[in-house]
Design an enzyme around this catalytic site. Structure first.
Site, PDB file in Angstrom:
ATOM      1  N   ARG A  98     -11.300  -7.828 -43.966  1.00  0.00           N
ATOM      2  CA  ARG A  98      -9.672  -8.439 -42.975  1.00  0.00           C
ATOM      3  C   ARG A  98      -9.256  -7.742 -44.402  1.00  0.00           C
ATOM      4  O   ARG A  98      -8.100  -6.975 -44.519  1.00  0.00           O
ATOM      5  CB  ARG A  98      -9.842  -9.535 -42.396  1.00  0.00           C
ATOM      6  CG  ARG A  98      -8.722  -9.427 -41.049  1.00  0.00           C
ATOM      7  CD  ARG A  98      -7.673  -9.864 -42.285  1.00  0.00           C
ATOM      8  NE  ARG A  98      -6.968 -11.058 -43.017  1.00  0.00           N
ATOM      9  CZ  ARG A  98      -6.553 -11.274 -43.195  1.00  0.00           C
ATOM     10  NH1 ARG A  98      -4.995 -11.000 -44.065  1.00  0.00           N
ATOM     11  NH2 ARG A  98      -6.388 -12.885 -44.502  1.00  0.00           N
ATOM     12  N   ASP A  99      -8.847  -8.985 -45.528  1.00  0.00           N
ATOM     13  CA  ASP A  99      -7.928  -9.069 -46.247  1.00  0.00           C
ATOM     14  C   ASP A  99      -7.336  -7.981 -47.032  1.00  0.00           C
ATOM     15  O   ASP A  99      -6.168  -7.446 -47.833  1.00  0.00           O
ATOM     16  CB  ASP A  99      -8.266 -10.197 -46.794  1.00  0.00           C
ATOM     17  CG  ASP A  99      -6.729 -10.881 -47.655  1.00  0.00           C
ATOM     18  OD1 ASP A  99      -6.088 -10.763 -48.032  1.00  0.00           O
ATOM     19  OD2 ASP A  99      -6.890 -12.443 -48.548  1.00  0.00           O
ATOM     20  N   HIS A 153      -9.128 -20.697 -51.318  1.00  0.00           N
ATOM     21  CA  HIS A 153      -8.979 -19.565 -51.200  1.00  0.00           C
ATOM     22  C   HIS A 153      -7.838 -18.957 -52.601  1.00  0.00           C
ATOM     23  O   HIS A 153      -6.449 -19.502 -52.428  1.00  0.00           O
ATOM     24  CB  HIS A 153      -8.047 -18.995 -49.960  1.00  0.00           C
ATOM     25  CG  HIS A 153      -7.843 -17.321 -49.617  1.00  0.00           C
ATOM     26  ND1 HIS A 153      -8.293 -16.698 -49.058  1.00  0.00           N
ATOM     27  CD2 HIS A 153      -6.671 -16.726 -50.756  1.00  0.00           C
ATOM     28  CE1 HIS A 153      -7.981 -15.204 -49.421  1.00  0.00           C
ATOM     29  NE2 HIS A 153      -6.953 -15.460 -49.995  1.00  0.00           N
ATOM     30  N   HIS A 184      -6.516 -16.534 -55.643  1.00  0.00           N
ATOM     31  CA  HIS A 184      -5.774 -15.340 -56.316  1.00  0.00           C
ATOM     32  C   HIS A 184      -6.067 -14.964 -57.652  1.00  0.00           C
ATOM     33  O   HIS A 184      -5.916 -16.200 -58.378  1.00  0.00           O
ATOM     34  CB  HIS A 184      -4.517 -14.556 -55.651  1.00  0.00           C
ATOM     35  CG  HIS A 184      -4.436 -13.975 -53.836  1.00  0.00           C
ATOM     36  ND1 HIS A 184      -3.740 -13.112 -53.548  1.00  0.00           N
ATOM     37  CD2 HIS A 184      -5.276 -14.947 -53.769  1.00  0.00           C
ATOM     38  CE1 HIS A 184      -3.936 -13.834 -52.121  1.00  0.00           C
ATOM     39  NE2 HIS A 184      -5.475 -13.688 -52.105  1.00  0.00           N
ATOM     40  N   CYS A 232      -2.685  -8.713 -51.760  1.00  0.00           N
ATOM     41  CA  CYS A 232      -1.582  -8.261 -51.698  1.00  0.00           C
ATOM     42  C   CYS A 232      -0.912  -8.535 -52.854  1.00  0.00           C
ATOM     43  O   CYS A 232       0.235  -9.501 -52.751  1.00  0.00           O
ATOM     44  CB  CYS A 232      -0.558  -8.841 -50.464  1.00  0.00           C
ATOM     45  SG  CYS A 232      -1.064  -7.850 -49.242  1.00  0.00           S
TER      46      CYS A 232
END
Lengths: 309, 309
Positions: B15-16, B207, B209, B240
């Site tokens: 998904r991400d 979560h 990054h 992203c």
């Protein structure tokens, strides 16, 4: 109020970074870059390598560079010296420190230096003697201290034994180098604690690569164990990534950015580092792996694109 | 003998990761990839998003994908649902969990979802009600929980307050998302400890990054604080990156590789993950940022090139 623990960073890009580049960066550009780095608050700068110009043409101008940079009195200017010949060449230019290199694993030392560890040690003994007579400090960088790409695990006892042998010769400090990015945080904690039981932690520098993504986590584990000295490379340049696309040296500005957030005092002006890193990128003609250079500092407001999740 | 603490990894690449890709990965390839991931020991897989196909064409086949994958009974198959319409579309396909998303900073929520946090909360309340009636578990992913690219620092009290409000609605678990890579390890430790004083840590997923290089260090800080659930993306795909060249999601195989070295049990077969990551790389047609895929595991012997220092 607790003072923030002081961390001392050694910048290795002018040597460890540039030696791997295909292009020859003009001496004047190297000198300007190092002079810029001298204003950023770094504790030590590895200026160049007195290796044979045939072996590493990128650093063929070692004499001119070391002889011309503006040396700030509070910074240690170190140079890599592979052997007695290099040491004799460097000596008249009076670097503050010689940095000697040897792998602690036999097969890596043979692959890299084409001799056994004992043979390397004997040769370096002469360099140490010369440096001591001349009053130049000596650091020894022990490669593959966290694992060897040929042999796998390297016993901690072996690493510490080589450290003993070099301290017995009279070297001032030792860097444990994670040459191919095999270190992991728990391992770093263990060896740092073992070091602290034997020697003052001021004698230890940790040199990490980000090859397996754990570079910054390893720095943090070292700092938590009381280590106060780390090597890092501007923009993350160099460190001979041994797989295509893999990253090498941890990036100076990324390390400083993280350590400051964690409450350590690196004494670094990150703006100057970022400007130097951008300049370095232009000098080498390609993107460097550093992250802060691309993303900005944590609280830097950027006109971000729409970001999901 | 202490058992190794069990860590539960959620794979978000389908998904991400894929939502950010320009190309449309054929449904059959998505399904084969997810089925492969289902054999790797992951605890949860974010399969797709029931967002409008106009908004994210890359995931226009959400129904077909969720309806066709082979669902292993021990794995939680979650799907992102942005709103009531998406939830109603997903419901007949009986995912194990709905994943709802909202930013905890006003300006990011407005930029991303074009409404205030309160408006988002009201809309999500209806989705929660539907899910509870249908007996589907609910996770809420709170974006910008560690900082906002527009507003800077986000107060921990604000993050925890939104968590309270969602728990009051009856959601089962919450993910704190470091949307633009602003988290740092000390911050992770603090908020994880604050969480543990309020709720069981089983209700928390982190979560991260890797935008500023601290992704794995943050995972480690969370695990040290007792957090046992982490999101990660195969190959580090997606998340992203909001600056050109910056990295996004932490990479599943890199996270698993580090956690296993650190003495945690992820229950993961890294060989399968690496094979899946290689396949993913081919599907999206470009290199992914994952490091282990390039460098190999720590003790993997590779015919390394000569490596200096």
């Amino acid at each position: 109020m607790n003072p923030r623990p002081r961390i001392h960073l050694t910048e290795v890009a002018p040597r460890d970074g540039l030696q791997a580049e295909a292009c020859f960066v003009p001496s004047a550009d190297k000198i300007a870059l190092i002079d810029m780095l001298s204003r950023s608050g770094l504790a030590k700068i590895e200026v160049t390598s007195f290796v044979s110009p045939q072996a590493i043409p990128a650093l063929a101008d070692a004499d001119a560079v070391l002889g011309t940079i503006h040396r700030a009195p509070e910074i240690i200017y170190t140079v890599l010296v592979p052997n007695l010949r290099g040491a004799e060449r460097a000596l008249p230019l009076r670097p503050d420190e010689f940095n000697l290199v040897m792998s602690v694993s036999e097969s890596h030392n043979r692959a890299n230096l084409r001799r056994s560890c004992e043979e390397s040690f004997s040769a370096l003994r002469e360099v140490v003697a010369l440096a001591r007579t001349a009053g130049i400090a000596i650091n020894v960088s022990l490669s593959t201290a966290f694992g060897c790409p040929y042999e796998g695990e390297v016993a901690q006892a072996r690493v510490l034994d080589w450290a003993w042998q070099f301290f017995d010769l009279g070297v001032d400090s030792i860097a444990l180098c994670d040459t191919t990015g095999m270190a992991y945080p728990a391992q770093v904690s263990t060896i740092s604690a073992a070091w602290a039981r034997r020697w003052p932690l001021e004698t230890l520098t940790l040199h990490f690569h980000n090859t397996r993504g754990m570079g910054l986590a390893n720095v943090l584990a070292g700092a938590a164990a009381g280590v106060r000295r780390f090597d890092a490379s501007l923009g993350g340049l160099g460190g001979c990534p041994y797989a295509p696309g893999a990253t090498g040296n941890v990036c100076t500005e990324d390390v400083a950015h993280m350590l400051e957030l964690q409450g350590y005092d690196c004494g670094i002006d990150i703006d100057i580092l970022l400007a130097a890193s951008e300049r370095l990128q232009k000098l080498v003609g390609h993107e460097v792996p550093g992250q802060i250079l691309k993303a900005g500092r944590r609280l830097e407001r950027r006109p971000a694109a729409i970001v999901k999740r």
